[in-house]
Design an enzyme around this catalytic site. Structure first.
Site, PDB file in Angstrom:
ATOM      1  N   LYS A  50      60.443  51.166  75.413  1.00  0.00           N
ATOM      2  CA  LYS A  50      59.219  50.647  74.865  1.00  0.00           C
ATOM      3  C   LYS A  50      59.661  48.283  75.068  1.00  0.00           C
ATOM      4  O   LYS A  50      58.852  48.209  74.875  1.00  0.00           O
ATOM      5  CB  LYS A  50      59.568  50.675  73.857  1.00  0.00           C
ATOM      6  CG  LYS A  50      59.367  51.904  73.585  1.00  0.00           C
ATOM      7  CD  LYS A  50      58.658  52.562  71.660  1.00  0.00           C
ATOM      8  CE  LYS A  50      58.074  53.908  72.334  1.00  0.00           C
ATOM      9  NZ  LYS A  50      57.232  54.573  70.702  1.00  0.00           N
ATOM     10  N   SER A  75      57.486  52.640  62.710  1.00  0.00           N
ATOM     11  CA  SER A  75      58.658  53.030  62.079  1.00  0.00           C
ATOM     12  C   SER A  75      60.127  53.053  62.928  1.00  0.00           C
ATOM     13  O   SER A  75      60.705  53.584  62.161  1.00  0.00           O
ATOM     14  CB  SER A  75      58.375  53.644  60.942  1.00  0.00           C
ATOM     15  OG  SER A  75      58.190  55.736  62.577  1.00  0.00           O
ATOM     16  N   GLY A 178      52.547  58.743  74.413  1.00  0.00           N
ATOM     17  CA  GLY A 178      51.160  57.967  75.954  1.00  0.00           C
ATOM     18  C   GLY A 178      52.017  57.046  77.171  1.00  0.00           C
ATOM     19  O   GLY A 178      51.776  57.211  78.089  1.00  0.00           O
ATOM     20  N   GLY A 179      52.144  55.898  76.521  1.00  0.00           N
ATOM     21  CA  GLY A 179      52.278  54.701  76.995  1.00  0.00           C
ATOM     22  C   GLY A 179      53.342  55.111  78.183  1.00  0.00           C
ATOM     23  O   GLY A 179      53.153  55.090  78.985  1.00  0.00           O
ATOM     24  N   GLU A 201      57.127  68.042  76.215  1.00  0.00           N
ATOM     25  CA  GLU A 201      56.582  67.813  74.785  1.00  0.00           C
ATOM     26  C   GLU A 201      57.239  69.203  73.778  1.00  0.00           C
ATOM     27  O   GLU A 201      57.310  70.060  74.038  1.00  0.00           O
ATOM     28  CB  GLU A 201      55.121  67.929  74.699  1.00  0.00           C
ATOM     29  CG  GLU A 201      54.427  67.607  73.532  1.00  0.00           C
ATOM     30  CD  GLU A 201      52.541  67.431  73.546  1.00  0.00           C
ATOM     31  OE1 GLU A 201      52.718  66.475  72.898  1.00  0.00           O
ATOM     32  OE2 GLU A 201      52.300  68.594  74.370  1.00  0.00           O
ATOM     33  N   ASP A 207      50.171  68.149  70.950  1.00  0.00           N
ATOM     34  CA  ASP A 207      48.628  68.026  71.127  1.00  0.00           C
ATOM     35  C   ASP A 207      48.825  67.219  72.686  1.00  0.00           C
ATOM     36  O   ASP A 207      47.122  67.444  73.410  1.00  0.00           O
ATOM     37  CB  ASP A 207      48.037  66.543  70.145  1.00  0.00           C
ATOM     38  CG  ASP A 207      49.823  65.393  70.416  1.00  0.00           C
ATOM     39  OD1 ASP A 207      50.903  65.297  69.285  1.00  0.00           O
ATOM     40  OD2 ASP A 207      49.292  64.610  70.678  1.00  0.00           O
ATOM     41  N   LYS A 269      78.182  61.722  78.970  1.00  0.00           N
ATOM     42  CA  LYS A 269      78.774  60.863  78.227  1.00  0.00           C
ATOM     43  C   LYS A 269      78.445  59.560  77.205  1.00  0.00           C
ATOM     44  O   LYS A 269      79.045  57.871  77.472  1.00  0.00           O
ATOM     45  CB  LYS A 269      80.277  60.314  78.538  1.00  0.00           C
ATOM     46  CG  LYS A 269      81.110  61.554  78.889  1.00  0.00           C
ATOM     47  CD  LYS A 269      82.005  62.187  78.245  1.00  0.00           C
ATOM     48  CE  LYS A 269      82.495  63.927  79.247  1.00  0.00           C
ATOM     49  NZ  LYS A 269      82.696  64.240  77.999  1.00  0.00           N
TER      50      LYS A 269
END
Length: 311
Positions: A50, A75, A178-179, A201, A207, A269
């Protein structure tokens, strides 16, 4: 959208991210009956892919927008990614986090100089609080997965993987908001002539599987899965890409996710989080489909609470 555009995106984010390693395991190749290449975004800055999308989103803002700051609700990993990306580019980041978010994640956001605003834990409460902060601070809202610049940034992991392993027949990624899978699908489309993109998924949060089948965005009534990063739903920016350019989505049981995670920990590992194990679990489940193929897997992250492991 074309290959040159995505090369520009990659060049834009390169100075702010790690080029993560691609690892292989002879034993895993034997178990699966294919050649598997793991793109290890668990070694990315802040521990997940991300960072790529958050960085690109901030760098695409005007100077005026950057001066006013950015806001998101998350979160977990995107909260950390946007905080760190903002810190590296001299931008204020306002992060709406549910009050019950793990302390370890809140501390990580604070460590990256993100400003935490707490909300109730429902999706609606998070969204309302983010909207309130956006209006109060005149900040730009950046969605964790349903934002075009975020999607393009996430695709740079697959660009690097395909540059290193151009022979790949397919790339598997986990599917949550979905990104990642949308960005990966765009990268495969423009950087390979044959590479298909397949999603993994959790069956307990299916979904995206149902959305692909019905042709419209479906939602989950409950999301009882260990893959906490995949409890979100698709959005109007990424779903059209998934609909057009993702080959299929494979559903996996909770036990299979834990087994896949454990196998990577034990044999390779490296530390991966449950969400990362979902794509590998999909490969293990459908071994016949991938027999003798060249398979890429994006290990999405390694931010796991080591005091609370599922095995």
């Amino acid at each position: 959208m074309n290959k040159e555009f995505l090369i520009k995106v990659h060049n834009r984010v390169k100075p702010f991210i790690h080029k993560t390693p691609v690892l292989t395991s002879q034993l895993i190749n034997e178990i699966v009956g294919a050649n598997v290449y793991f793109k290890c975004e668990n070694f990315q800055k802040m521990g997940a892919f991300k960072m790529r999308g958050a960085t690109n989103a901030i760098l695409c803002l005007t100077e005026e927008e950057r001066n006013k700051g950015v806001v998101t609700h998350s979160s977990g990993n995107f909260a950390q990614a946007l905080s760190l990306a903002a810190n590296k580019t001299g931008v204020n980041a306002y992060i709406v986090m549910p009050e019950n978010a793990p302390l370890v994640k809140k501390n990580a956001v604070k460590g990256y100089k993100g400003h935490i605003i707490e909300s109730e834990s429902t999706p609606m409460a998070r969204e309302e609080m983010a909207e309130k902060v956006k209006l109060e601070k005149d900040a730009t809202f950046i969605h964790p997965s349903n934002d075009t610049s975020v999607i393009h940034g996430q695709g740079t992991a697959a660009i690097e993987l395909l540059e290193e392993q151009p022979q790949l027949d397919c790339i598997l990624t986990p599917v949550g908001g979905g990104g990642l899978i949308a960005g990966t699908a765009l990268a495969a489309k423009y950087f390979s002539e044959k590479c298909k993109v397949i999603g993994g998924e959790p069956k307990n949060a299916d979904d995206a599987f149902r959305s692909k089948k019905s042709g419209k965005i479906e939602y989950n009534e409950s999301v009882d899965t260990i893959a906490d990063g995949l409890r979100t739903h698709l959005g109007d920016k990424n779903f059209p890409i998934i609909k057009a350019d993702v080959e299929s989505i494979i559903l996996v049981e909770e036990e299979a996710i834990i087994d896949a995670m454990k196998l990577v920990w034990e044999r390779m590992k490296i530390i991966i989080e449950p969400s990362s194990a979902v794509a590998f679990a999909a490969l293990l489940k459908e071994k016949e489909q991938f027999k003798n193929k060249e398979v890429g897997i994006i290990i999405s992250g390694g931010n796991v609470d080591v005091t609370n492991l599922p095995f």
